[in-house]
Design a protein around this motif. Structure first.
Motif, mmCIF file in Angstrom:
data_model
loop_
_atom_site.group_PDB
_atom_site.id
_atom_site.type_symbol
_atom_site.label_atom_id
_atom_site.label_comp_id
_atom_site.label_asym_id
_atom_site.label_seq_id
_atom_site.Cartn_x
_atom_site.Cartn_y
_atom_site.Cartn_z
ATOM 1 N N MET A 1 21.100 56.214 7.652
ATOM 2 C CA MET A 1 20.310 57.032 8.578
ATOM 3 C C MET A 1 21.172 58.156 9.103
ATOM 4 N N LYS A 2 20.634 59.359 9.110
ATOM 5 C CA LYS A 2 21.333 60.501 9.671
ATOM 6 C C LYS A 2 20.867 60.710 11.102
ATOM 7 N N VAL A 3 21.853 60.834 12.011
ATOM 8 C CA VAL A 3 21.515 60.969 13.424
ATOM 9 C C VAL A 3 22.125 62.234 13.995
ATOM 10 N N SER A 4 21.459 62.747 15.019
ATOM 11 C CA SER A 4 21.954 63.865 15.803
ATOM 12 C C SER A 4 22.176 63.382 17.228
ATOM 13 N N ILE A 5 23.314 63.765 17.799
ATOM 14 C CA ILE A 5 23.611 63.448 19.197
ATOM 15 C C ILE A 5 23.620 64.759 19.963
ATOM 16 N N VAL A 6 22.659 64.924 20.849
ATOM 17 C CA VAL A 6 22.489 66.167 21.594
ATOM 18 C C VAL A 6 23.052 65.956 23.004
ATOM 19 N N GLY A 7 23.978 66.825 23.394
ATOM 20 C CA GLY A 7 24.727 66.576 24.625
ATOM 21 C C GLY A 7 25.890 65.650 24.335
ATOM 22 N N ALA A 8 26.555 65.893 23.204
ATOM 23 C CA ALA A 8 27.529 64.935 22.670
ATOM 24 C C ALA A 8 28.881 64.985 23.353
ATOM 25 N N SER A 9 29.113 65.965 24.230
ATOM 26 C CA SER A 9 30.423 66.061 24.872
ATOM 27 C C SER A 9 30.470 65.423 26.251
ATOM 28 N N LYS A 64 16.139 70.496 14.377
ATOM 29 C CA LYS A 64 15.019 69.611 14.690
ATOM 30 C C LYS A 64 14.297 69.098 13.444
ATOM 31 N N GLU A 65 14.825 69.424 12.264
ATOM 32 C CA GLU A 65 14.131 69.084 11.019
ATOM 33 C C GLU A 65 14.834 68.030 10.178
ATOM 34 N N SER A 66 16.158 67.974 10.225
ATOM 35 C CA SER A 66 16.914 67.356 9.131
ATOM 36 C C SER A 66 17.284 65.895 9.323
ATOM 37 N N PHE A 67 17.110 65.337 10.499
ATOM 38 C CA PHE A 67 17.694 64.034 10.767
ATOM 39 C C PHE A 67 16.640 62.982 11.097
ATOM 40 N N ASP A 68 17.049 61.731 11.006
ATOM 41 C CA ASP A 68 16.113 60.608 11.184
ATOM 42 C C ASP A 68 15.951 60.212 12.644
ATOM 43 N N ILE A 69 17.063 60.215 13.376
ATOM 44 C CA ILE A 69 17.053 59.746 14.766
ATOM 45 C C ILE A 69 17.830 60.734 15.620
ATOM 46 N N TYR A 70 17.275 61.008 16.808
ATOM 47 C CA TYR A 70 17.918 61.921 17.745
ATOM 48 C C TYR A 70 18.225 61.169 19.040
ATOM 49 N N PHE A 71 19.496 61.195 19.428
ATOM 50 C CA PHE A 71 19.920 60.667 20.726
ATOM 51 C C PHE A 71 20.082 61.862 21.677
ATOM 52 N N LEU A 72 19.359 61.835 22.780
ATOM 53 C CA LEU A 72 19.419 62.935 23.731
ATOM 54 C C LEU A 72 20.201 62.512 24.969
ATOM 55 N N GLY A 90 7.464 64.057 14.312
ATOM 56 C CA GLY A 90 7.524 62.712 13.778
ATOM 57 C C GLY A 90 8.894 62.075 13.812
ATOM 58 N N LYS A 91 9.820 62.632 14.578
ATOM 59 C CA LYS A 91 11.172 62.098 14.643
ATOM 60 C C LYS A 91 11.257 60.917 15.616
ATOM 61 N N LYS A 92 12.189 60.010 15.333
ATOM 62 C CA LYS A 92 12.488 58.943 16.276
ATOM 63 C C LYS A 92 13.486 59.472 17.301
ATOM 64 N N VAL A 93 13.184 59.228 18.574
ATOM 65 C CA VAL A 93 13.997 59.774 19.658
ATOM 66 C C VAL A 93 14.382 58.657 20.621
#
Length: 344
Positions: A1-9, A64-72, A90-93
């Motif tokens: 699974m590819k994930v994005s972490i937004v606010g990662a710092s 906002k297109e490329s990943f499976d799960i987004y952690f905000l 349709g993303k999992k958040v």
């Protein structure tokens, strides 16, 4: 699974990177931080040098297109809009802010200072406390990761309210939190000379987490039970203790057995024989619970300890991710409690 972490710092973002670095089913494909945009992870946080993601670059904008799960891991208001955009695609958040935790849309102006415009999405959001809402999390596309104070408090309270052994309509909660709960932004009273050797209560009559706790209690019981909540800051970097007191007609042995039975199959709740210490849970996803009865007053005294950045935020987010994606709930989480903490 590819994930994005937004606010990662921020502290919770860095903790997510630490936990997910060990997760073999996950690729951290994007880390977002406007403050450090263009910089390598290991140049900002050297403790990630010679780890799998040392060369990952902080990005300014969210893909906002490329990943499976987004952690905000954002402030509440920015999360409101971004959650809407991602779920529409349709993303999992998994949202670590408070933007979707409280079902009553009218509480947001009062406690968070903004009007919530997405009531339908708010209704669909699942509160991410697995010990209570596991079945809902399994089917969710949007999980509102709980706050640290509510996690510690609700786990201490849940068996009592579920089995209706709380007498009266008020519970009293006194909680202590490490300074990292306030985030990484610069504030004078969190500077080392100000914080060292100091402790204090804050927002003792109107804390933001009070409606969150009362909201969950009402969902579990159908009753209006008030939480008399007093939070405190203590001079440690991380860790949290919550002491919950309520009237009950149970004897001590009945109370202890009630909690033991409720949590006997929970992988991350431990019933302990002495009042818990934060040093035993820091860096982990565990919640340690001590159950006692003050026979003189007829009041239950339940004390919980968690890591406010772990079970109170990032490791619980990973626990929710595992549940949402059909993985074993404790995958790559239990062993991490034995690994040295990587904390900037």
């Amino acid at each position: 699974m590819k994930v994005s972490i937004v606010g990662a710092s921020g502290y919770t973002g860095v903790e997510l990177i630490r936990y997910l670095s060990f997760h073999k089913d996950v690729e951290i494909a994007q880390i977002v931080s406007r403050q450090f945009s263009g910089k390598k992870l290991s140049s900002v946080f050297p403790h990630f040098s010679k780890t799998p993601y040392e060369d990952l670059i902080f990005e300014e904008d969210v893909d906002k297109e490329s990943f499976d799960i987004y952690f905000l891991c954002l402030p509440h208001e920015p999360s409101v809009e971004l959650v809407k955009e991602l779920t529409d695609k349709g993303k999992k958040v998994i949202d670590l802010s408070a933007a979707y935790r409280i079902k009553d849309i009218h509480k947001y102006p009062e406690y968070y200072g903004f009007e919530h415009r997405f009531g339908e999405l708010l209704d669909r959001a699942v509160y991410g406390l697995p010990e209570i809402f596991r079945k809902d999390i399994e089917k969710a596309n949007l999980v509102a990761n709980p706050g640290c104070y509510p996690t510690a408090t609700l786990l201490a309270l849940y068996p009592g309210i579920k089995e209706e052994v709380v007498v009266g309509d008020t519970v009293v909660v006194n909680a202590l939190s490490g300074i990292s709960g306030a985030g990484r932004s610069v504030k004078q009273h969190f500077h080392y000379p100000e914080a060292y050797g100091n402790a204090y209560a804050y927002n003792p009559t109107k804390h933001r987490h009070t409606p969150e706790m009362e909201d969950v209690i009402k969902r579990v019981t159908g009753k209006e039970i008030k939480v008399r909540f007093t939070p405190h800051i203590i001079p440690v970097s991380r860790g949290m203790i919550s002491t919950v007191v309520f009237n009950t007609n149970l004897r001590k042995e009945q109370l202890v057995e009630l909690y033991r039975l409720e949590y006997r199959y929970e992988p991350f709740v431990r019933i302990v024989p002495q009042p818990p210490q934060i040093k035993n849970v820091v860096g982990s996803n565990f919640c340690d619970l001590y159950v006692d009865l003050d026979e003189r007053t007829g009041q239950a005294v339940i004390i919980s300890a968690i890591d406010n950045l772990g079970k109170g935020a990032s490791s619980q987010a990973v626990q929710n991710m595992n549940i949402m994606t059909g993985l074993p709930e404790d995958k790559y989480l239990k062993t991490l409690s034995e690994i040295s903490i990587l904390f900037p």
